[in-house]
Design a protein around this motif. Structure first.
Motif, PDB file in Angstrom:
ATOM      1  N   GLN A  43      -2.330  -8.998   3.505  1.00 25.95           N
ATOM      2  CA  GLN A  43      -1.893  -8.162   3.398  1.00 25.95           C
ATOM      3  C   GLN A  43      -1.169  -8.463   2.383  1.00 25.95           C
ATOM      4  O   GLN A  43      -1.300  -7.747   1.369  1.00 25.95           O
ATOM      5  N   VAL A  44       0.612  -8.284   2.802  1.00 27.57           N
ATOM      6  CA  VAL A  44       1.424  -8.895   1.800  1.00 27.57           C
ATOM      7  C   VAL A  44       0.426  -9.533   0.135  1.00 27.57           C
ATOM      8  O   VAL A  44       0.806  -9.097  -0.776  1.00 27.57           O
ATOM      9  N   VAL A  45      -0.246 -11.134   0.444  1.00 30.62           N
ATOM     10  CA  VAL A  45      -0.531 -11.203  -0.168  1.00 30.62           C
ATOM     11  C   VAL A  45      -1.476 -10.899  -1.363  1.00 30.62           C
ATOM     12  O   VAL A  45      -1.419 -11.031  -2.728  1.00 30.62           O
ATOM     13  N   LEU A  46      -2.526 -10.149  -0.556  1.00 29.91           N
ATOM     14  CA  LEU A  46      -2.849  -9.376  -1.443  1.00 29.91           C
ATOM     15  C   LEU A  46      -3.113  -8.192  -2.258  1.00 29.91           C
ATOM     16  O   LEU A  46      -3.075  -7.189  -3.278  1.00 29.91           O
ATOM     17  N   GLN A  47      -1.930  -7.584  -1.253  1.00 26.80           N
ATOM     18  CA  GLN A  47      -1.158  -5.826  -2.519  1.00 26.80           C
ATOM     19  C   GLN A  47      -0.171  -6.913  -3.231  1.00 26.80           C
ATOM     20  O   GLN A  47      -0.146  -6.123  -4.720  1.00 26.80           O
ATOM     21  N   ASP A  64      -2.572  -7.886 -10.732  1.00 33.48           N
ATOM     22  CA  ASP A  64      -3.481  -7.580 -12.002  1.00 33.48           C
ATOM     23  C   ASP A  64      -3.248  -6.231 -12.549  1.00 33.48           C
ATOM     24  O   ASP A  64      -3.759  -6.312 -13.734  1.00 33.48           O
ATOM     25  N   TYR A  65      -2.886  -5.683 -12.535  1.00 27.37           N
ATOM     26  CA  TYR A  65      -2.310  -4.650 -12.360  1.00 27.37           C
ATOM     27  C   TYR A  65      -1.456  -4.196 -13.347  1.00 27.37           C
ATOM     28  O   TYR A  65      -1.342  -3.249 -14.411  1.00 27.37           O
ATOM     29  N   GLY A  66      -0.624  -5.547 -13.739  1.00 33.85           N
ATOM     30  CA  GLY A  66       0.374  -5.338 -14.476  1.00 33.85           C
ATOM     31  C   GLY A  66       1.732  -5.382 -13.829  1.00 33.85           C
ATOM     32  O   GLY A  66       2.481  -4.650 -14.797  1.00 33.85           O
ATOM     33  N   ASN A  67       1.856  -4.453 -12.551  1.00 37.49           N
ATOM     34  CA  ASN A  67       3.137  -4.182 -12.577  1.00 37.49           C
ATOM     35  C   ASN A  67       4.282  -5.274 -11.726  1.00 37.49           C
ATOM     36  O   ASN A  67       5.284  -5.063 -12.216  1.00 37.49           O
ATOM     37  N   THR A 104      -8.209  -0.977  -3.210  1.00 39.20           N
ATOM     38  CA  THR A 104      -6.432  -1.141  -4.541  1.00 39.20           C
ATOM     39  C   THR A 104      -5.465  -0.736  -2.984  1.00 39.20           C
ATOM     40  O   THR A 104      -5.943  -1.362  -2.009  1.00 39.20           O
ATOM     41  N   PRO A 105      -4.411  -0.781  -3.854  1.00 38.71           N
ATOM     42  CA  PRO A 105      -3.406  -0.909  -2.631  1.00 38.71           C
ATOM     43  C   PRO A 105      -3.273   0.602  -1.710  1.00 38.71           C
ATOM     44  O   PRO A 105      -3.241   0.148   0.316  1.00 38.71           O
ATOM     45  N   GLN A 106      -3.653   1.856  -1.885  1.00 38.93           N
ATOM     46  CA  GLN A 106      -4.420   2.932  -0.503  1.00 38.93           C
ATOM     47  C   GLN A 106      -5.209   2.083  -0.462  1.00 38.93           C
ATOM     48  O   GLN A 106      -5.608   2.277   0.892  1.00 38.93           O
ATOM     49  N   THR A 107      -6.048   2.113  -0.693  1.00 40.24           N
ATOM     50  CA  THR A 107      -7.594   1.210   0.602  1.00 40.24           C
ATOM     51  C   THR A 107      -7.577   0.449   1.349  1.00 40.24           C
ATOM     52  O   THR A 107      -7.753   0.250   2.678  1.00 40.24           O
ATOM     53  N   LEU A 108      -6.018  -0.194   1.320  1.00 40.42           N
ATOM     54  CA  LEU A 108      -5.563  -1.223   1.594  1.00 40.42           C
ATOM     55  C   LEU A 108      -4.867  -0.859   3.172  1.00 40.42           C
ATOM     56  O   LEU A 108      -4.373  -1.620   4.318  1.00 40.42           O
TER      57      LEU A 108
END
Length: 277
Positions: free
Chosen positions: A80-84, A90-93, A43-47
């Motif tokens: 990290q940028v691309v993964l975030q 994926d979350y539709g944000n 998740t954004p937080q775990t990263l």
């Protein structure tokens, strides 16, 4: 890009091809259909720890002036940028498109001397324009942007704690939050040290943490008074500690965890003496 020389066009195309491949790879890693279980769990937080770690590794590579290491570490940070962005998509944000568009628009807006008709004569004028435009974007008046608390908050939100404290200390001192002489700082250090020791007599971790923070902040102020960089000092100590442990391991004939404290002390002194030669 059509107005660029052919070689420049080819270079851009190669870059875009490489970026597209990276985006496709990350999307595959995050795909529920055959993706990587670890990546799918993130998740954004775990990263967050990885973002911080990779940023520091980029800085270390740059300081080492190692081109190959810089390329590798910048790649890890780019991941990290691309993964975030992929997780957000994926979350539709939002997606990487919004990220790229946002920073591009910001760069154009904050460089009117390059993309507009504003004239500047030095870097200080560039900085002033940047800050004014930034304040307007956030709906702040020039007076609000100049508030000391706003500037200190910015340091606290954007820098590692030790570096932020150093910046806050300097900025606060310039605004008048300063001792008359260094003896006053030493007195404050003694006061904070006593309060920290007293806090340890209780079981209140919140209070203990608060007092430890006060003690560290005063120590950073002492460093400023003597013209020392607290971050560099701690980094140097970390490096020396690691070097000594590494040298101890070369002298040891079994894992260090198998040695007694006295034996470790002997190895430590041996390593320190060898490294000081």
């Amino acid at each position: 890009m059509s107005n660029l020389p052919e070689t420049a066009n080819q270079a851009y195309e190669a870059i875009l091809e490489a970026l597209n491949h990276l985006i496709e790879v990350v999307a595959k890693l995050r795909s529920p259909d055959g993706g990587c279980p670890w990546d799918l769990e993130q998740t954004p937080q775990t990263l967050i720890p990885y973002i911080i770690e990779e940023a520091y590794e980029v800085v270390y590579a740059i300081k080492s002036d190692d081109s190959q290491a810089i390329v590798e570490e910048l790649g890890d940070l780019l991941l990290q940028v691309v993964l975030q962005a992929q997780i957000a998509s994926d979350y539709g944000n939002f997606s990487l498109k919004e990220v790229a568009q946002g920073i591009t628009e910001k760069l154009i807006s904050r460089h009117p001397h390059v993309f507009g008709n504003v004239q500047v004569t030095n870097t200080e004028e560039v900085r002033q324009n940047w800050e004014q435009i930034k304040a307007l974007e956030k709906g702040e008046t020039p007076e609000m942007a100049e508030l000391l608390s706003r500037k200190l908050t910015h340091y606290n939100r954007t820098l590692p704690p030790l570096m932020a404290s150093s910046k806050i200390s300097v900025k606060a001192a310039k605004a008048g939050f300063e001792w008359e002489n260094v003896e006053g700082v030493w007195d404050k250090f003694s006061e904070e040290l006593a309060e920290f020791k007293e806090s340890l007599e209780s079981d209140d971790k919140v209070h203990q943490t608060s007092e430890l923070g006060d003690l560290l902040f005063t120590l950073i102020n002492l460093a400023r008074w003597y013209g020392l960089d607290a971050s560099d000092a701690l980094s140097g100590t970390n490096e020396r500690f690691i070097q000594r442990v590494s040298k101890m391991e070369t002298f040891a004939n079994r894992p260090l965890s198998d040695y007694t404290l006295d034996e470790l002390d002997t190895l430590w002194k041996q390593a320190k003496k060898h490294l000081n030669q």
